[in-house]
Design a protein around this motif. Structure first.
Motif, PDB file in Angstrom:
ATOM      1  N   GLN A 633      21.304  52.367  49.127  1.00  0.00           N
ATOM      2  CA  GLN A 633      21.138  51.350  48.489  1.00  0.00           C
ATOM      3  C   GLN A 633      21.741  49.863  49.092  1.00  0.00           C
ATOM      4  N   HIS A 634      21.223  48.807  48.825  1.00  0.00           N
ATOM      5  CA  HIS A 634      21.842  47.692  49.456  1.00  0.00           C
ATOM      6  C   HIS A 634      22.622  47.015  48.481  1.00  0.00           C
ATOM      7  N   LEU A 635      24.022  46.790  48.945  1.00  0.00           N
ATOM      8  CA  LEU A 635      24.714  46.292  48.037  1.00  0.00           C
ATOM      9  C   LEU A 635      25.354  44.948  48.679  1.00  0.00           C
ATOM     10  N   THR A 636      25.791  43.910  47.786  1.00  0.00           N
ATOM     11  CA  THR A 636      26.194  42.677  48.323  1.00  0.00           C
ATOM     12  C   THR A 636      27.876  42.337  47.853  1.00  0.00           C
ATOM     13  N   VAL A 637      28.603  41.992  48.912  1.00  0.00           N
ATOM     14  CA  VAL A 637      29.949  41.696  48.635  1.00  0.00           C
ATOM     15  C   VAL A 637      30.244  40.305  47.762  1.00  0.00           C
ATOM     16  N   ALA A 638      30.389  40.510  46.401  1.00  0.00           N
ATOM     17  CA  ALA A 638      30.926  39.404  45.773  1.00  0.00           C
ATOM     18  C   ALA A 638      31.903  38.656  46.016  1.00  0.00           C
ATOM     19  N   GLY A 639      33.169  39.579  46.126  1.00  0.00           N
ATOM     20  CA  GLY A 639      34.432  38.978  46.631  1.00  0.00           C
ATOM     21  C   GLY A 639      35.280  40.104  47.195  1.00  0.00           C
ATOM     22  N   VAL A 640      36.512  39.379  47.918  1.00  0.00           N
ATOM     23  CA  VAL A 640      37.505  40.107  48.557  1.00  0.00           C
ATOM     24  C   VAL A 640      38.808  40.278  47.901  1.00  0.00           C
ATOM     25  N   TYR A 641      39.382  41.291  47.623  1.00  0.00           N
ATOM     26  CA  TYR A 641      40.638  41.117  46.910  1.00  0.00           C
ATOM     27  C   TYR A 641      41.618  42.004  47.610  1.00  0.00           C
ATOM     28  N   THR A 642      42.937  41.700  47.419  1.00  0.00           N
ATOM     29  CA  THR A 642      44.190  42.099  48.127  1.00  0.00           C
ATOM     30  C   THR A 642      44.230  43.650  47.448  1.00  0.00           C
ATOM     31  N   ALA A 643      44.257  44.619  48.476  1.00  0.00           N
ATOM     32  CA  ALA A 643      44.492  46.052  48.170  1.00  0.00           C
ATOM     33  C   ALA A 643      45.711  46.308  47.680  1.00  0.00           C
ATOM     34  N   ASN A 644      46.030  47.339  47.232  1.00  0.00           N
ATOM     35  CA  ASN A 644      47.375  47.884  46.765  1.00  0.00           C
ATOM     36  C   ASN A 644      47.293  49.526  46.660  1.00  0.00           C
ATOM     37  N   ASP A 645      48.476  50.135  46.643  1.00  0.00           N
ATOM     38  CA  ASP A 645      48.645  51.643  46.682  1.00  0.00           C
ATOM     39  C   ASP A 645      47.871  52.029  45.231  1.00  0.00           C
ATOM     40  N   ILE A 646      47.530  50.978  44.019  1.00  0.00           N
ATOM     41  CA  ILE A 646      47.047  51.918  42.756  1.00  0.00           C
ATOM     42  C   ILE A 646      45.577  51.606  42.777  1.00  0.00           C
ATOM     43  N   LEU A 647      45.246  50.455  43.482  1.00  0.00           N
ATOM     44  CA  LEU A 647      43.511  50.180  43.326  1.00  0.00           C
ATOM     45  C   LEU A 647      43.211  49.577  44.598  1.00  0.00           C
ATOM     46  N   SER A 648      42.331  50.065  45.130  1.00  0.00           N
ATOM     47  CA  SER A 648      41.625  49.776  46.536  1.00  0.00           C
ATOM     48  C   SER A 648      40.354  50.346  46.748  1.00  0.00           C
ATOM     49  N   GLY A 649      39.533  50.014  47.680  1.00  0.00           N
ATOM     50  CA  GLY A 649      38.244  50.674  48.073  1.00  0.00           C
ATOM     51  C   GLY A 649      37.247  49.494  47.624  1.00  0.00           C
ATOM     52  N   ILE A 650      36.026  50.201  47.722  1.00  0.00           N
ATOM     53  CA  ILE A 650      34.752  49.186  47.325  1.00  0.00           C
ATOM     54  C   ILE A 650      34.525  49.718  45.774  1.00  0.00           C
ATOM     55  N   MET A 651      34.726  48.662  44.890  1.00  0.00           N
ATOM     56  CA  MET A 651      34.362  48.582  43.491  1.00  0.00           C
ATOM     57  C   MET A 651      33.097  48.637  43.206  1.00  0.00           C
ATOM     58  N   VAL A 652      32.574  49.391  42.474  1.00  0.00           N
ATOM     59  CA  VAL A 652      31.031  49.647  42.132  1.00  0.00           C
ATOM     60  C   VAL A 652      30.774  49.732  40.630  1.00  0.00           C
ATOM     61  N   ASP A 653      29.952  49.121  40.034  1.00  0.00           N
ATOM     62  CA  ASP A 653      29.755  49.288  38.508  1.00  0.00           C
ATOM     63  C   ASP A 653      29.315  50.811  38.312  1.00  0.00           C
ATOM     64  N   SER A 654      29.838  51.555  37.314  1.00  0.00           N
ATOM     65  CA  SER A 654      29.556  52.939  37.115  1.00  0.00           C
ATOM     66  C   SER A 654      28.238  53.041  36.769  1.00  0.00           C
ATOM     67  N   ALA A 655      27.629  52.091  35.980  1.00  0.00           N
ATOM     68  CA  ALA A 655      26.396  52.441  35.933  1.00  0.00           C
ATOM     69  C   ALA A 655      25.347  52.374  37.166  1.00  0.00           C
TER      70      ALA A 655
END
Length: 847
Positions: A633-655
């Motif tokens: 699937q082709h995905l588009t980067v809407a935004g870039v956030y600052t990672a931390n040890d709790i939340l990181s990676g590519i965030m995708v809608d569960s649907a």
């Protein structure tokens, strides 16, 4: 010379007592550690090997590698694989094995076991053909989704018997099956305080989300067939790509190796602290023999005058050290055996139960205790022995050998300054490095700095002790004499204070690092999570999607999002996908955006800054992802956030993600919840009841997360404090020894002081204040070095943890300084009493 050396040992029994105790404590720590770890290893290896009695060959799923456009996947062991294995020539029988998490609550609703060892499995067989792994002691084998069998230890601890209903959970929802059987097991996790619940195979496959599949297939060899022959036949029939095979002996050997390696880590940690205690003990030994040599100047000089060579004098001192070390080593070994037995009993009194077995006292343990005790003592006494050999025969004409002057310390001060400068430079350079690259230079720099400060301690003692002069003046002549006595022999004061300094350096440094890391984690959680509650399993396992659905329907809940995970391929690289509810995630997390907008939904995703940098992505970049089911699937980067040890990676809608996830039921790590009423006891109770008051599920607000982190660090610190307490005790013995021998050395002086009008209370006060000054001097140096090392280590940690900042625990540091003062006061009780009770006239006549 041999007779003379023995006579000196017996003549100075009281003065050598503290040295013997110091070495004995260190040796006891070493031998106790070896006895304890060897005993546990032997017991666990013996018990774990029993678990492989029913296994000749174990088959586990092979791994099918993925290409550039495919995600690798694990092969499956199915009933077809089982039948094929069973039909291989040389195979007598085969059975499928399943395992998973199964939390069992006791009669009061509390979780049984230690969380991570609460396991579940399958009972293979029936009443006519029972499962040989789990002999039933009561009841019958489980059958159907409403039946379960429990191990006898869990049944006993939780208060269950055959026919009772038990509350339990696999991945969130509460189950209430009936206990149909009680069984025994050789599982080491159960012996160590865990629990084991068994279901029939079909139920276990359903509960553990492995329909028609097994985690392992165990095959029993027919009579006359060896394990290696059976394994070769299975590999040929099933193919090495489909399964991985190991013989029962290989599994037993691997398990023994794992146990040995895990115990090795504990052994090294405990031996490290024992080493600290012995290192501190070196100062006491060196101090004791230095003072003994100084007190026997006239005797040694006379021996030189009547023909004794320098070597003979040195050997005489070393022989005394050998006798002292041998006595300390033997008593330390005996005490260590008792400590090892006591530690096992202590662990058995907690949930961490140790398998039964004899106390293991190996030859290595005995040899190590003797070598450590004797070698450490002789090495520490070597330098005083050399000094003794240099005493000129003419010194026999003097009452006292000349004490070292300030000029004689110039070489020592120069060397100490150079070593300290190199140590500081190495530490500072290490703080500029990233990751593990800076660990070795920092460790080397820290060691050099400690050595340098120790060498410089005589120089540092004068200005630091002089700073206490205004306070000591309040105690009149006793205070003035205490200050002068403290700086009269800088080397002795340095050695005594350094023993305490080392222990407090480690304690302070560990406290600073732990407090700063805890604060960083708390800040990270507070800054990145806006959710009122985070729901997860007690052991960190995956949550069932039913939990998210139940919470979404609960009144008062305004926003819910699960946080799931999935593997993927992006441009040939493996990338971690985080599945979230795109409609509500912005209400539950607060991640600083570096660019773009925080929009998750459809093909729009947000990416952490590290991943974006690796792929050269910016807001608006497009990329192609290959999911676990090999769909693209082709995905588009809407935004870039600052990672931390709790939340990181590519965030995708569960649907978007869930349809491509191999098993959504095992992918969700936690659920974040926002409540209309915020956090309160009432809202937490509402969520708890909605989830069936499940003991396996944790419902935490930000304060709970903070408390959990604090509890973890507090437990760690308490353990380290307990281990370092041995070094502090040895340091206390050093202060007592130094003061006691100093009193004996100065008894003529004390007699003169009594003669000119100082009463017994004044003498006591003088000795106590001297001890207090020396202890506080060591405490100030230790706390100062500990803070510096804590700051330096924090610079390395800060490279990987952006929220890290130095937090100085002023309260605890004040407590440590108070502890140093208490140590000084307590250490002076016996020497001060002894000094005050000296006979005035006898003391004046003493030589």
């Amino acid at each position: 010379m041999f007779k003379t050396a023995l006579r000196n040992v017996f003549a100075h029994k009281a003065r050598l007592l503290m040295t013997v105790l110091a070495v004995m404590l260190g040796v006891a720590f070493v031998s106790g550690t070896l006895v304890f770890t060897n005993t546990i290893s032997a017991a666990m290896e013996k018990q774990s090997s029993k678990g492989f009695d029913q296994v000749d060959v174990a088959l586990t799923p092979g791994y099918i590698e993925g290409g550039d456009d495919k995600v690798g996947e694990e092969a499956k062991l199915t009933d077809a694989t089982l039948k094929k294995a069973e039909s291989v020539p040389g195979a007598a029988s085969a059975y499928g094995v399943l395992s998973g998490y199964a939390a069992v609550a006791d009669q009061n609703g509390k979780l049984v076991g230690n969380g991570f060892s609460t396991k579940g499995g399958n009972y293979w067989g029936s009443g006519k053909n029972p499962d040989g792994r789990y002999p039933l002691t009561a009841g019958t084998a489980p059958h159907g989704k409403n039946q379960v069998a429990l191990d006898s230890e869990t049944a006993k601890r939780a208060g269950y018997k055959v026919g009772d209903q038990v509350r339990m959970s696999i991945d969130g929802p509460v189950l209430t099956p009936t206990v149909t059987g009680i069984f025994t097991t050789d599982d080491g996790n159960v012996s160590a305080g865990g629990s084991l619940a068994l279901f029939d195979t079909a139920t276990a496959q359903q509960l553990f989300h492995k329909p028609g599949a097994y985690d392992e297939i165990d095959v029993k060899a027919a009579a006359g067939t060896s394990q290696d022959q059976l394994r070769a036949g299975l590999d040929k029939a099933l193919g090495k790509d489909t399964v991985e095979s190991k013989t029962g002996q290989q599994l037993a050997d691997e398990q023994a190796k794992i146990i040995s390696e895990s115990m090795s880590s504990m052994k090294q940690l405990l031996l490290g602290f024992a080493g600290v205690s012995l290192f501190v003990g070196i100062f006491i030994i060196a101090n004791t023999f230095t003072m003994l040599v100084a007190q026997r100047t006239k005797e040694l000089a006379l021996m030189r005058a009547v023909g004794a060579s320098r070597r003979q004098v040195t050997r005489s001192v070393l022989l005394e050290a050998f006798v002292v070390g041998a006595v300390a080593a033997v008593t330390g070994l005996a005490a260590g055996i008792g400590i090892g037995a006591g530690m096992r009993s202590l662990m058995n009194s907690t949930d961490a139960i140790i398998p039964a077995g004899p106390l293991v006292i190996s030859v290595n343990t005995v040899v190590s205790a003797l070598v450590v005790g004797i070698l450490i003592t002789m090495l520490a006494a070597w330098l005083p022995g050399r000094r003794a050999a240099r005493i000129p025969p003419v010194a026999a004409m003097n009452a006292v050998h000349a004490a070292p002057t300030t000029k004689s310390l110039i070489l020592r001060n120069t060397l100490g300054s150079l070593v300290s400068a190199v140590g500081i430079a190495a530490v500072l350079v290490a703080t500029t490095m990233k990751g593990s690259d800076g660990q070795a230079p920092m460790a080397l720099g820290a060691a050099l700095l400690v050595i340098g400060v120790f060498i410089l301690t005589p120089l540092l003692s004068r200005p630091l002790i002089a700073a206490a002069a205004p306070l000591l003046r309040a105690f009149g002549i006793s205070g003035k004499l205490a200050r002068l006595n403290s700086v009269r022999n800088p080397r002795r004061t340095a050695a005594t204070a350094s023993a305490l300094m080392i222990g407090l350096t480690l304690i302070t440094g560990i406290t600073v690092i732990a407090g700063s890391v805890q604060s960083a984690i708390n800040k990270m959680a507070a800054d990145s999570i806006k959710a009122d509650y985070v729901v997860s399993m007690a052991n960190g396992n995956a949550l069932s999607p039913d939990v998210r659905e139940t919470l979404d329907k609960t009144s008062g809940v305004t926003a819910v999002s699960g946080l799931s995970h999935a593997d993927s391929q992006v441009g040939g690289d493996s990338e971690y996908l985080s599945g979230v509810n795109g409609k509500t995630i912005d209400q539950l997390v607060d991640l600083p955006l570096k660019s773009g907008r925080f929009t998750v939904g459809g093909t729009s995703v947000v990416v952490d800054d590290k991943t974006a940098k690796d792929h050269h992505w910016t807001a608006g970049s497009d990329f192609t992802v290959t999911y676990e089911d090999d769909k693209k699937q082709h995905l588009t980067v809407a935004g870039v956030y600052t990672a931390n040890d709790i939340l990181s990676g590519i965030m995708v809608d569960s649907a978007t993600l869930d349809p491509h996830t191999t098993d959504p039921a095992t992918a969700m790590d936690q659920v974040m919840v926002k409540m209309s009423g915020g956090t309160s006891d009432a809202t937490k109770d509402k969520l708890t009841k909605a989830l069936g008051e499940n003991p396996a599920v944790k419902i935490q607000d930000r304060q709970d997360i903070s408390n959990e982190v604090a509890q973890m660090f507090t437990l760690m610190l308490n353990m380290l404090y307990g281990l370092l307490a041995m070094a502090v005790i040895v340091a206390v013995l050093g202060v007592v020894n130094t003061l006691a021998m100093s009193v004996f050395e100065r008894q003529q002086e004390i007699g003169m002081l009594r003669a000119i009008g100082i009463d017994r209370k004044g003498i006591k006060r003088m000795v106590r204040l001297e001890s207090l000054v020396i202890s506080l001097f060591g405490g100030v140096l230790g706390i100062g070095l500990g803070v510096f090392f804590g700051w330096a280590a924090g610079q390395l940690i800060g490279n990987a943890m952006p929220t890290y900042e130095l937090i100085l625990p002023w309260g605890r540091m004040s407590l440590f300084l108070t502890l140093a003062a208490v140590v000084g006061i307590l250490a002076a009780l016996w020497p001060a009493r002894r000094a005050a009770r000296l006979n005035m006239l006898a003391a004046i006549k003493a030589e």
